[in-house]
Structure formats: structure tokens, C-alpha cells
Design a protein around this motif. Structure first.
Motif, PDB file in Angstrom:
ATOM      1  N   THR A  28     -12.846   2.286  -4.154  1.00 43.87           N
ATOM      2  CA  THR A  28     -11.617   2.902  -4.657  1.00 43.87           C
ATOM      3  C   THR A  28     -10.727   3.352  -3.504  1.00 43.87           C
ATOM      4  OG1 THR A  28     -12.561   5.144  -4.747  1.00 43.87           O
ATOM      5  CG2 THR A  28     -12.839   3.750  -6.682  1.00 43.87           C
ATOM      6  N   ARG A  29      -9.421   3.351  -3.766  1.00 41.76           N
ATOM      7  CA  ARG A  29      -8.442   3.870  -2.809  1.00 41.76           C
ATOM      8  C   ARG A  29      -7.508   4.804  -3.566  1.00 41.76           C
ATOM      9  NH1 ARG A  29      -3.133   2.567  -0.544  1.00 41.76           N
ATOM     10  NH2 ARG A  29      -2.834   1.226  -2.346  1.00 41.76           N
ATOM     11  N   GLU A  30      -7.468   6.056  -3.147  1.00 41.23           N
ATOM     12  CA  GLU A  30      -6.633   7.051  -3.819  1.00 41.23           C
ATOM     13  C   GLU A  30      -5.604   7.603  -2.835  1.00 41.23           C
ATOM     14  OE1 GLU A  30      -8.973   9.556  -6.790  1.00 41.23           O
ATOM     15  OE2 GLU A  30     -10.555   8.859  -5.447  1.00 41.23           O
ATOM     16  N   ILE A  31      -4.426   7.939  -3.366  1.00 40.88           N
ATOM     17  CA  ILE A  31      -3.315   8.427  -2.545  1.00 40.88           C
ATOM     18  C   ILE A  31      -2.822   9.758  -3.115  1.00 40.88           C
ATOM     19  CG2 ILE A  31      -0.986   7.930  -1.686  1.00 40.88           C
ATOM     20  CD1 ILE A  31      -1.580   4.971  -2.170  1.00 40.88           C
ATOM     21  N   GLU A  32      -2.613  10.707  -2.227  1.00 41.79           N
ATOM     22  CA  GLU A  32      -2.086  12.004  -2.658  1.00 41.79           C
ATOM     23  C   GLU A  32      -1.043  12.484  -1.650  1.00 41.79           C
ATOM     24  OE1 GLU A  32      -3.626  16.472  -4.043  1.00 41.79           O
ATOM     25  OE2 GLU A  32      -5.043  14.988  -3.261  1.00 41.79           O
ATOM     26  N   ARG A  33       0.151  12.771  -2.146  1.00 38.35           N
ATOM     27  CA  ARG A  33       1.216  13.280  -1.284  1.00 38.35           C
ATOM     28  C   ARG A  33       1.042  14.782  -1.116  1.00 38.35           C
ATOM     29  NH1 ARG A  33       5.343   9.599  -0.621  1.00 38.35           N
ATOM     30  NH2 ARG A  33       6.761  11.249   0.027  1.00 38.35           N
ATOM     31  N   LYS A  34       1.253  15.262   0.112  1.00 47.41           N
ATOM     32  CA  LYS A  34       1.143  16.687   0.427  1.00 47.41           C
ATOM     33  C   LYS A  34       2.453  17.143   1.070  1.00 47.41           C
ATOM     34  CE  LYS A  34      -3.279  17.465  -0.605  1.00 47.41           C
ATOM     35  NZ  LYS A  34      -3.762  18.525  -1.505  1.00 47.41           N
ATOM     36  N   PRO A  35       3.459  17.479   0.227  1.00 52.58           N
ATOM     37  CA  PRO A  35       4.782  17.822   0.771  1.00 52.58           C
ATOM     38  C   PRO A  35       4.757  19.005   1.735  1.00 52.58           C
ATOM     39  CG  PRO A  35       4.907  17.415  -1.585  1.00 52.58           C
ATOM     40  CD  PRO A  35       3.456  17.451  -1.237  1.00 52.58           C
ATOM     41  N   ARG A  36       3.937  20.009   1.468  1.00 55.42           N
ATOM     42  CA  ARG A  36       3.919  21.181   2.353  1.00 55.42           C
ATOM     43  C   ARG A  36       3.423  20.831   3.743  1.00 55.42           C
ATOM     44  NH1 ARG A  36       1.549  26.176  -1.318  1.00 55.42           N
ATOM     45  NH2 ARG A  36       3.069  26.031  -3.022  1.00 55.42           N
ATOM     46  N   PHE A  37       2.536  19.826   3.815  1.00 55.55           N
ATOM     47  CA  PHE A  37       2.006  19.407   5.109  1.00 55.55           C
ATOM     48  C   PHE A  37       2.731  18.183   5.655  1.00 55.55           C
ATOM     49  CE2 PHE A  37      -1.478  21.520   2.839  1.00 55.55           C
ATOM     50  CZ  PHE A  37      -1.827  22.499   3.764  1.00 55.55           C
ATOM     51  N   GLN A  38       3.694  17.675   4.871  1.00 61.13           N
ATOM     52  CA  GLN A  38       4.500  16.532   5.284  1.00 61.13           C
ATOM     53  C   GLN A  38       3.645  15.310   5.657  1.00 61.13           C
ATOM     54  OE1 GLN A  38       8.375  16.425   5.696  1.00 61.13           O
ATOM     55  NE2 GLN A  38       7.608  17.580   3.946  1.00 61.13           N
ATOM     56  N   HIS A  39       2.643  15.069   4.834  1.00 58.18           N
ATOM     57  CA  HIS A  39       1.860  13.863   5.058  1.00 58.18           C
ATOM     58  C   HIS A  39       1.316  13.319   3.737  1.00 58.18           C
ATOM     59  CE1 HIS A  39      -1.957  16.535   5.743  1.00 58.18           C
ATOM     60  NE2 HIS A  39      -2.014  16.029   4.538  1.00 58.18           N
ATOM     61  N   VAL A  40       0.835  12.095   3.801  1.00 51.74           N
ATOM     62  CA  VAL A  40       0.217  11.432   2.655  1.00 51.74           C
ATOM     63  C   VAL A  40      -1.264  11.263   2.970  1.00 51.74           C
ATOM     64  CG1 VAL A  40       0.203   9.399   1.168  1.00 51.74           C
ATOM     65  CG2 VAL A  40       2.350  10.187   2.180  1.00 51.74           C
ATOM     66  N   GLU A  41      -2.124  11.634   2.029  1.00 51.17           N
ATOM     67  CA  GLU A  41      -3.563  11.507   2.221  1.00 51.17           C
ATOM     68  C   GLU A  41      -4.068  10.255   1.499  1.00 51.17           C
ATOM     69  OE1 GLU A  41      -4.573  16.306   2.491  1.00 51.17           O
ATOM     70  OE2 GLU A  41      -5.512  15.060   0.931  1.00 51.17           O
ATOM     71  N   TYR A  42      -4.762   9.410   2.244  1.00 42.98           N
ATOM     72  CA  TYR A  42      -5.402   8.225   1.683  1.00 42.98           C
ATOM     73  C   TYR A  42      -6.912   8.448   1.745  1.00 42.98           C
ATOM     74  CZ  TYR A  42      -0.910   5.862   2.379  1.00 42.98           C
ATOM     75  OH  TYR A  42       0.404   5.500   2.342  1.00 42.98           O
ATOM     76  N   THR A  43      -7.589   8.188   0.640  1.00 45.17           N
ATOM     77  CA  THR A  43      -9.041   8.355   0.618  1.00 45.17           C
ATOM     78  C   THR A  43      -9.675   7.091   0.047  1.00 45.17           C
ATOM     79  OG1 THR A  43      -8.790  10.732   0.258  1.00 45.17           O
ATOM     80  CG2 THR A  43     -10.953   9.777  -0.182  1.00 45.17           C
ATOM     81  N   ILE A  44     -10.539   6.472   0.832  1.00 46.93           N
ATOM     82  CA  ILE A  44     -11.271   5.281   0.396  1.00 46.93           C
ATOM     83  C   ILE A  44     -12.723   5.676   0.184  1.00 46.93           C
ATOM     84  CG2 ILE A  44     -11.931   2.919   0.966  1.00 46.93           C
ATOM     85  CD1 ILE A  44      -9.523   2.741   2.763  1.00 46.93           C
TER      86      ILE A  44
END
Length: 203
Positions: free
Chosen positions: A168-184
Motif C-alpha cells: 500500500t501507498r498512502e499520502i497525507e498532507r501536513k499544511p502546518r509542517f508544509q510537507h506531504v507524508e508518503y507511507t509505503i
């Protein structure tokens, strides 16, 4: 896990295709990590990643039915390959084209240099071309994650990789940290099918 800053997407020259390029890079790194864990996994390691599972090295060294030899006293890489083949049971080396030496790139480079010392056209080819090297008809296959002091002789068919579900590959945006988290994530395990059909050098 992979974190990518917003700035990367805003300033990357690939524009809209930047994420596609990232996905390819993540996939390559994930595959490399899987090979690393398959070989070097050690539940007693201080490395959190390698703790996930025991790999082929640990399994084979702890297995009384596997073939283990000491290679630290061997003169050179050719001598190591000879020791491994000699220790491998006869019934598993009838068809040598099915066998493979899994070695580190440094080991393979040094063995290739030995072959290149021959004053023949084939010797020159090993130094100037990227052809695979062999010993007694068995391919010497370099694996980036392999340990230089733990060469393995076995068959590709003897290495077992189990995948329990889809990767699986999941994506979560983190506006407060100004980054996108990808988790495989993957549910996987590694082993070999037949203990007697694997020979490991322990340096």
C-alpha cells in the motif's frame, strides 16, 4: 516513510510530473530496502529497520542443516568461490546454471579483476565490458546490499519471498509542517525453501 516539502513541488522543474518521478524513486528505494532486509535482517540488531525480521544471513548461520564455511583464510575471491562450491552438496549442483553466487559488488569487482589478469581476450573483456562473471559455470551476481564477508551459494528458486497482502501507498498532507507524508507498507517475510541447498561463507 518519506516526507517531501511543499517547496519541492513548487520549485521543481518537472512541474506536474514531479510526483510521478518521486513515486519511481520511492519504488526503487523500497525495493532496495526489501533486498537489504531479506539479506541483513536481524531481530537482535541495534538498527530499527533491520530489527523487523531475520534475514537470509541470520537464518542460514543459525540453521544446523544449512552449509556454513569459514572464508576468512581464503587467499582471494576465487578461493572463496571454490570453497563454497566444494561445500555445496553434490545433489544440488548437478545443473550449475540453476545456481548463483550472491556477493557484494566489491567482492565481484575483485573477482573480475582476478579474471582480468589473464593475458587473453577474455581477460581483457572482464576489465573493459560489463559482462557477468562466472566460476565453474555458476554466475557471480553482485547485490548492492550484500555483505562482503558473507557470500552465498544457492539457487534463485530456493529463495522464498512471501507477500501477505497488497503493498500500500498512502499520502497525507501536513499544511502546518508544509510537507506531504508518503507511507509505503508491506506484509512480507523471507526464507529459503531447502536448508541443504544453501551454502554461506562466514568471514
Amino acid at each position: 516513510p518519506y516526507n517531501v516539502n511543499y517547496d519541492f513541488f513548487e520549485e521543481n522543474i518537472e512541474g506536474a510530473s514531479a510526483e510521478e518521478a518521486l513515486n519511481r524513486a520511492f519504488g526503487t528505494q523500497f525495493a532496495n530496502d526489501i533486498v537489504d532486509l531479506m539479506l541483513n535482517g536481524d531481530e537482535g540488531s541495534a538498527n530499527a529497520f533491520l530489527q523487523i525480521n531475520d534475514g537470509i544471513y541470520d537464518l542460514a548461520i543459525a540453521d544446523p542443516l544449512a552449509n556454513e564455511i569459514v572464508v576468512s583464510g581464503a587467499a582471494d575471491q576465487k578461493a572463496v568461490l571454490k570453497l563454497l562450491l566444494a561445500a555445496h552438496p553434490d545433489k544440488y549442483k548437478i545443473n550449475k546454471s540453476d545456481l548463483v553466487y550472491l556477493v557484494s559488488p566489491t567482492f565481484e569487482e575483485n573477482y573480475r579483476a582476478l579474471l582480468g589478469e589473464r593475458a587473453t581476450a577474455m581477460g581483457d573483456a572482464y576489465l573493459s565490458e560489463s559482462r557477468r562473471s562466472y566460476y565453474q559455470g555458476v554466475e557471480v551476481y553482485p547485490v548492492a546490499q550484500a555483505a562482503t564477508d558473507k557470500p552465498v551459494l544457492t539457487s534463485w528458486k530456493n529463495i522464498a519471498v512471501g507477500i501477505g497482502r497488497d503493498i500500500t501507498r498512502e499520502i497525507e498532507r501536513k499544511p502546518r509542517f508544509q510537507h506531504v507524508e508518503y507511507t509505503i507498507t508491506a506484509k512480507m517475510d523471507f526464507n529459503y525453501a531447502v536448508s541443504e541447498a544453501i551454502t554461506i561463507g562466514n568471514g
